[in-house]
Design a protein around this motif. Structure first.
Motif, PDB file in Angstrom:
ATOM      1  N   THR A  18       0.757  -1.317   0.091  1.00 27.52           N
ATOM      2  CA  THR A  18      -0.214  -0.313   0.335  1.00 27.52           C
ATOM      3  C   THR A  18       0.920   1.429   0.079  1.00 27.52           C
ATOM      4  N   ALA A  19       0.589   2.515   0.117  1.00 22.44           N
ATOM      5  CA  ALA A  19       1.349   3.240   0.397  1.00 22.44           C
ATOM      6  C   ALA A  19       2.144   3.339   1.270  1.00 22.44           C
ATOM      7  N   SER A  20       1.584   2.788   2.467  1.00 27.39           N
ATOM      8  CA  SER A  20       2.604   2.578   3.575  1.00 27.39           C
ATOM      9  C   SER A  20       3.490   2.274   4.456  1.00 27.39           C
ATOM     10  N   MET A  21       2.578   0.572   3.438  1.00 26.61           N
ATOM     11  CA  MET A  21       2.894  -0.668   3.892  1.00 26.61           C
ATOM     12  C   MET A  21       3.595  -1.645   3.000  1.00 26.61           C
ATOM     13  N   CYS A  22       4.263  -2.806   2.959  1.00 33.61           N
ATOM     14  CA  CYS A  22       4.313  -3.702   2.248  1.00 33.61           C
ATOM     15  C   CYS A  22       4.306  -4.970   3.016  1.00 33.61           C
ATOM     16  N   ASP A  23       3.643  -6.044   2.809  1.00 30.66           N
ATOM     17  CA  ASP A  23       3.279  -7.361   3.371  1.00 30.66           C
ATOM     18  C   ASP A  23       3.383  -8.582   2.796  1.00 30.66           C
ATOM     19  N   LEU A  24       3.611  -9.266   3.394  1.00 35.06           N
ATOM     20  CA  LEU A  24       4.268 -10.726   2.417  1.00 35.06           C
ATOM     21  C   LEU A  24       3.664 -12.101   3.079  1.00 35.06           C
ATOM     22  N   SER A  25       2.600 -12.788   3.257  1.00 36.23           N
ATOM     23  CA  SER A  25       2.125 -13.824   3.571  1.00 36.23           C
ATOM     24  C   SER A  25       2.692 -14.447   3.349  1.00 36.23           C
ATOM     25  N   GLN A  60      12.184  -2.023  10.679  1.00 34.53           N
ATOM     26  CA  GLN A  60      11.302  -1.135  11.457  1.00 34.53           C
ATOM     27  C   GLN A  60       9.859  -2.109  10.947  1.00 34.53           C
ATOM     28  N   GLY A  61      10.400  -3.147  10.947  1.00 33.83           N
ATOM     29  CA  GLY A  61       8.538  -4.222  10.291  1.00 33.83           C
ATOM     30  C   GLY A  61       8.336  -5.049  11.475  1.00 33.83           C
ATOM     31  N   THR A  62       7.165  -5.690  11.047  1.00 33.04           N
ATOM     32  CA  THR A  62       7.216  -6.852  12.195  1.00 33.04           C
ATOM     33  C   THR A  62       6.217  -8.532  11.655  1.00 33.04           C
ATOM     34  N   ALA A  63       6.819  -9.074  12.230  1.00 31.45           N
ATOM     35  CA  ALA A  63       6.900 -10.358  12.190  1.00 31.45           C
ATOM     36  C   ALA A  63       6.217 -11.131  12.961  1.00 31.45           C
ATOM     37  N   VAL A  64       4.997 -12.114  12.156  1.00 28.37           N
ATOM     38  CA  VAL A  64       4.645 -12.977  12.751  1.00 28.37           C
ATOM     39  C   VAL A  64       4.852 -14.466  12.683  1.00 28.37           C
ATOM     40  N   ILE A  65       5.177 -14.992  13.004  1.00 27.41           N
ATOM     41  CA  ILE A  65       5.451 -17.125  13.116  1.00 27.41           C
ATOM     42  C   ILE A  65       5.311 -17.535  13.297  1.00 27.41           C
ATOM     43  N   GLY A  66       4.554 -18.649  12.664  1.00 30.85           N
ATOM     44  CA  GLY A  66       3.440 -19.683  13.815  1.00 30.85           C
ATOM     45  C   GLY A  66       2.864 -20.249  13.505  1.00 30.85           C
ATOM     46  N   PRO A  67       2.263 -21.565  14.203  1.00 31.95           N
ATOM     47  CA  PRO A  67       1.174 -22.277  14.169  1.00 31.95           C
ATOM     48  C   PRO A  67       0.184 -21.375  12.985  1.00 31.95           C
ATOM     49  N   ARG A  68      -0.554 -21.504  12.553  1.00 37.65           N
ATOM     50  CA  ARG A  68      -2.018 -21.713  11.723  1.00 37.65           C
ATOM     51  C   ARG A  68      -3.190 -22.630  13.424  1.00 37.65           C
ATOM     52  N   PRO A  69      -3.801 -21.173  13.099  1.00 31.41           N
ATOM     53  CA  PRO A  69      -5.182 -22.208  14.136  1.00 31.41           C
ATOM     54  C   PRO A  69      -5.933 -23.583  14.012  1.00 31.41           C
ATOM     55  N   ASP A  70      -5.607 -23.812  12.252  1.00 25.94           N
ATOM     56  CA  ASP A  70      -6.575 -24.662  11.855  1.00 25.94           C
ATOM     57  C   ASP A  70      -5.096 -25.491  11.126  1.00 25.94           C
ATOM     58  N   ARG A  71      -4.649 -25.238  10.749  1.00 19.44           N
ATOM     59  CA  ARG A  71      -3.828 -26.680  10.816  1.00 19.44           C
ATOM     60  C   ARG A  71      -2.529 -25.428   9.782  1.00 19.44           C
ATOM     61  N   GLY A  72      -0.707 -25.545  10.251  1.00 26.49           N
ATOM     62  CA  GLY A  72      -0.580 -25.708   9.123  1.00 26.49           C
ATOM     63  C   GLY A  72       0.508 -24.656   9.909  1.00 26.49           C
ATOM     64  N   PHE A  73       1.276 -23.539   9.074  1.00 23.87           N
ATOM     65  CA  PHE A  73       2.415 -22.896   9.582  1.00 23.87           C
ATOM     66  C   PHE A  73       1.903 -21.466   8.595  1.00 23.87           C
ATOM     67  N   GLU A  74       2.171 -20.135   9.672  1.00 21.27           N
ATOM     68  CA  GLU A  74       1.977 -19.270   8.607  1.00 21.27           C
ATOM     69  C   GLU A  74       3.116 -17.913   8.742  1.00 21.27           C
ATOM     70  N   ILE A  75       3.758 -17.001   8.098  1.00 20.10           N
ATOM     71  CA  ILE A  75       5.060 -16.107   8.263  1.00 20.10           C
ATOM     72  C   ILE A  75       4.150 -15.653   7.784  1.00 20.10           C
ATOM     73  N   ARG A  76       4.005 -14.227   9.185  1.00 21.23           N
ATOM     74  CA  ARG A  76       3.808 -12.676   8.032  1.00 21.23           C
ATOM     75  C   ARG A  76       4.459 -11.663   8.500  1.00 21.23           C
ATOM     76  N   LEU A  77       5.082 -11.399   7.622  1.00 11.59           N
ATOM     77  CA  LEU A  77       5.905  -9.509   7.394  1.00 11.59           C
ATOM     78  C   LEU A  77       5.473  -8.525   7.215  1.00 11.59           C
ATOM     79  N   SER A  78       5.712  -7.646   7.527  1.00  8.76           N
ATOM     80  CA  SER A  78       4.892  -6.511   7.246  1.00  8.76           C
ATOM     81  C   SER A  78       6.130  -5.290   7.563  1.00  8.76           C
ATOM     82  N   ILE A  79       6.645  -4.859   6.498  1.00  2.99           N
ATOM     83  CA  ILE A  79       7.897  -3.642   6.303  1.00  2.99           C
ATOM     84  C   ILE A  79       7.032  -2.089   5.829  1.00  2.99           C
TER      85      ILE A  79
END
Length: 95
Positions: A18-25, A60-79
């Motif tokens: 977006t104009a302010s953030m880049c997100d990768l999931s 200066q970003g955030t990273a959320v890394i861990g198991p998903r509630p249903d099944r599997g794994f997720e990496i979410r990065l915002s910079i």
């Protein structure tokens, strides 16, 4: 992904700026690893998922890394987009 996704049959990768953030999931439907620091005992901070967290924080970003509630794994990065643009300008010499 095949090396780390366990029994995953599906992987989803989404990238959005977006104009302010880049997100990768990145999500998979494999067998998740345990919560917490996934670094094996004795591993250095330059390896694996801990390294991703450290690098994203330095940008200066955030990273959320861990198991998903249903099944599997997720990496979410915002910079912040401004950080990415600055890195691009610095490395290319162009604006």
């Amino acid at each position: 992904m095949a090396r780390h996704a366990g029994a995953a049959t599906e992987v989803r990768i989404n990238f959005r700026c977006t104009a302010s953030m880049c997100d990768l999931s990145i999500q998979d439907d494999g067998t998740p690893i345990a919560s917490g620091d996934p670094r094996p005992a004795g591993a250095t901070p330059s390896s694996g998922l801990a390294s991703i967290r450290d690098r994203v924080r330095r940008l200066q970003g955030t990273a959320v890394i861990g198991p998903r509630p249903d099944r599997g794994f997720e990496i979410r990065l915002s910079i912040p987009r401004s950080t990415i643009e600055q890195l691009t300008t610095d490395s290319s010499g162009n604006a």
